[in-house]
Design a protein around this motif. Structure first.
Motif, PDB file in Angstrom:
ATOM      1  N   PHE A 119       1.208  -1.330   0.248  1.00 13.14           N
ATOM      2  CA  PHE A 119      -0.028   0.160  -0.009  1.00 13.14           C
ATOM      3  C   PHE A 119       1.191   1.038  -0.193  1.00 13.14           C
ATOM      4  O   PHE A 119       2.000   1.516   0.551  1.00 13.14           O
ATOM      5  CB  PHE A 119      -0.861   0.142   1.103  1.00 13.14           C
ATOM      6  N   VAL A 240      -3.782  -1.154  -7.846  1.00 12.30           N
ATOM      7  CA  VAL A 240      -5.346  -1.317  -7.128  1.00 12.30           C
ATOM      8  C   VAL A 240      -4.516   0.817  -6.849  1.00 12.30           C
ATOM      9  O   VAL A 240      -4.160   0.916  -6.881  1.00 12.30           O
ATOM     10  CB  VAL A 240      -5.206  -1.254  -6.346  1.00 12.30           C
ATOM     11  N   ALA A 242      -7.009   3.453  -4.912  1.00 15.55           N
ATOM     12  CA  ALA A 242      -7.197   2.828  -3.798  1.00 15.55           C
ATOM     13  C   ALA A 242      -7.892   4.407  -3.659  1.00 15.55           C
ATOM     14  O   ALA A 242      -7.422   4.810  -2.866  1.00 15.55           O
ATOM     15  CB  ALA A 242      -6.897   2.624  -2.513  1.00 15.55           C
ATOM     16  N   PHE A 262     -14.387  -1.226   1.482  1.00 16.39           N
ATOM     17  CA  PHE A 262     -14.011  -1.308   0.709  1.00 16.39           C
ATOM     18  C   PHE A 262     -12.364  -2.287   0.686  1.00 16.39           C
ATOM     19  O   PHE A 262     -12.119  -2.760   0.648  1.00 16.39           O
ATOM     20  CB  PHE A 262     -12.832  -0.115   1.439  1.00 16.39           C
ATOM     21  N   SER A 266     -11.567  -5.155  -1.235  1.00 12.07           N
ATOM     22  CA  SER A 266      -9.769  -5.422  -1.383  1.00 12.07           C
ATOM     23  C   SER A 266      -9.426  -6.276  -1.560  1.00 12.07           C
ATOM     24  O   SER A 266      -8.756  -7.170  -2.117  1.00 12.07           O
ATOM     25  CB  SER A 266      -9.196  -4.737   0.025  1.00 12.07           C
ATOM     26  N   SER A 283      -1.243  -1.198  -4.432  1.00  8.34           N
ATOM     27  CA  SER A 283      -2.521  -0.303  -3.838  1.00  8.34           C
ATOM     28  C   SER A 283      -2.047   0.919  -4.295  1.00  8.34           C
ATOM     29  O   SER A 283      -0.245   1.090  -3.207  1.00  8.34           O
ATOM     30  CB  SER A 283      -3.523  -0.874  -3.198  1.00  8.34           C
ATOM     31  N   HIS A 301      -9.062  -1.392   4.282  1.00 11.08           N
ATOM     32  CA  HIS A 301      -7.636  -1.759   2.985  1.00 11.08           C
ATOM     33  C   HIS A 301      -6.492  -2.192   3.269  1.00 11.08           C
ATOM     34  O   HIS A 301      -6.708  -3.909   3.086  1.00 11.08           O
ATOM     35  CB  HIS A 301      -7.160  -0.657   2.559  1.00 11.08           C
TER      36      HIS A 301
END
Length: 311
Positions: A119, A240, A242, A262, A266, A283, A301
């Motif tokens: 992320f 992704v 996001a 979400f 995910s 992401s 997420h």
């Protein structure tokens, strides 16, 4: 043990469009604080986002666009208005370079086995930035830079981008409209900003959602439109975009999603990555402007990424 990485950089806080602008530095503080409060941050692999190089940016933007953004950086205390919504401060160029570089670092981490999932908590966002134009708070298209790096540097043939921001990612579509190596799945409130025409291509999956759409309707639309297309495409990497501005508490738009929605999407995308991409998923933060709901949604997420790590 999680094998999820968190990529950010302090310089992403330097982008300062002003105290009344929705895209403020506090967005990143809200996410980090939520991850700390929920005990998630300590279990993540923490990586710094490097600045993107001009060569990486110019895979998706023209040299003229990159040069314009560099030349538009204002003096300290000044602002440059690129359009009515898109502002540069003195620190914006540095922030944008690290935001785009985060995607490159995320791709490297999953392709070279350092992490399963990534992320990237970075700003400014990117999915509205077209090949030749900054717009919609976005200077460079961060997710497109990541996808192009995966295609060029690692020789991948099929990369999927799943975008659940409340706004259509016109920039991502503009960049990959004629490139069937990239499957672009986008859900978005419609009609709404940016209002650009939706191109008809087999590798562009549009999921327009009416104002007031709730979580059940959103999930059904993703199951109908995205998941079959992703399974047919069999991506070697899942990226992704996001965006958490579809949350019911985010008043820049009018969808009625919640943290659980979400988390659900995910998990669905992690499952796609597990089936087709060796688990590899990166992401990148896009929208989300109500700080409390942004923090909770991003934490949901990230928790989904951690819980479904393949190791």
């Amino acid at each position: 043990m999680t094998h999820t990485a968190y990529i950010s950089h302090p310089d992403c806080l330097l982008h300062d469009p002003g105290p009344t602008h929705p895209e403020r530095p506090g967005r990143l503080h809200a996410i980090r604080n939520a991850l700390l409060d929920e005990g998630l941050l300590e279990g993540l692999i923490l990586l710094d986002a490097p600045p993107a190089t001009d060569a990486q940016l110019e895979r998706v933007h023209s040299p003229a666009h990159v040069a314009r953004i560099r030349a538009s950086a204002p003096a300290p205390g000044q602002q440059t208005m690129l359009d009515a919504d898109t502002v540069m401060s003195k620190g914006s160029l540095t922030a944008a370079l690290h935001a785009a570089g985060a995607g490159v670092a995320g791709v490297r981490a999953v392709m070279e086995g350092e992490a399963d999932h990534v992320f990237c908590a970075v700003r400014p966002p990117g999915h509205h930035a077209e090949r030749e134009r900054a717009m919609g708070f976005c200077l460079f298209n961060n997710i497109a830079v990541a996808a192009a790096h995966a295609l060029a540097h690692y020789g991948l043939a099929r990369v999927a981008i799943a975008d659940f921001d409340v706004h259509h990612g016109n920039g991502t579509e503009d960049i990959f409209r004629e490139d069937p190596r990239v499957l672009y799945c986008s859900s978005f409130q419609h009609p709404f900003y940016p209002g650009t025409p939706l191109a008809e291509r087999d590798h562009l999956i549009h999921t327009p959602l009416a104002a007031g759409t709730d979580g059940a309707t959103f999930r059904a639309a993703i199951e109908r439109d995205w998941l079959p297309a992703l399974d047919r495409f069999q991506p070697e990497l899942v990226l992704v975009s996001a965006g958490f501005d579809g949350h019911r508490d985010d008043h820049l738009a009018s969808l009625h999603l919640a943290e659980d929605d979400f988390a659900w999407v995910s998990r669905a995308l992690v499952d796609v990555a597990a089936r087709h991409a060796g688990g590899r998923l990166v992401s990148m933060l896009e929208g989300g402007y109500d700080f409390p709901s942004l923090g909770r949604s991003a934490a949901a997420h990230v928790r989904a990424l951690c819980e479904l790590s393949r190791r």
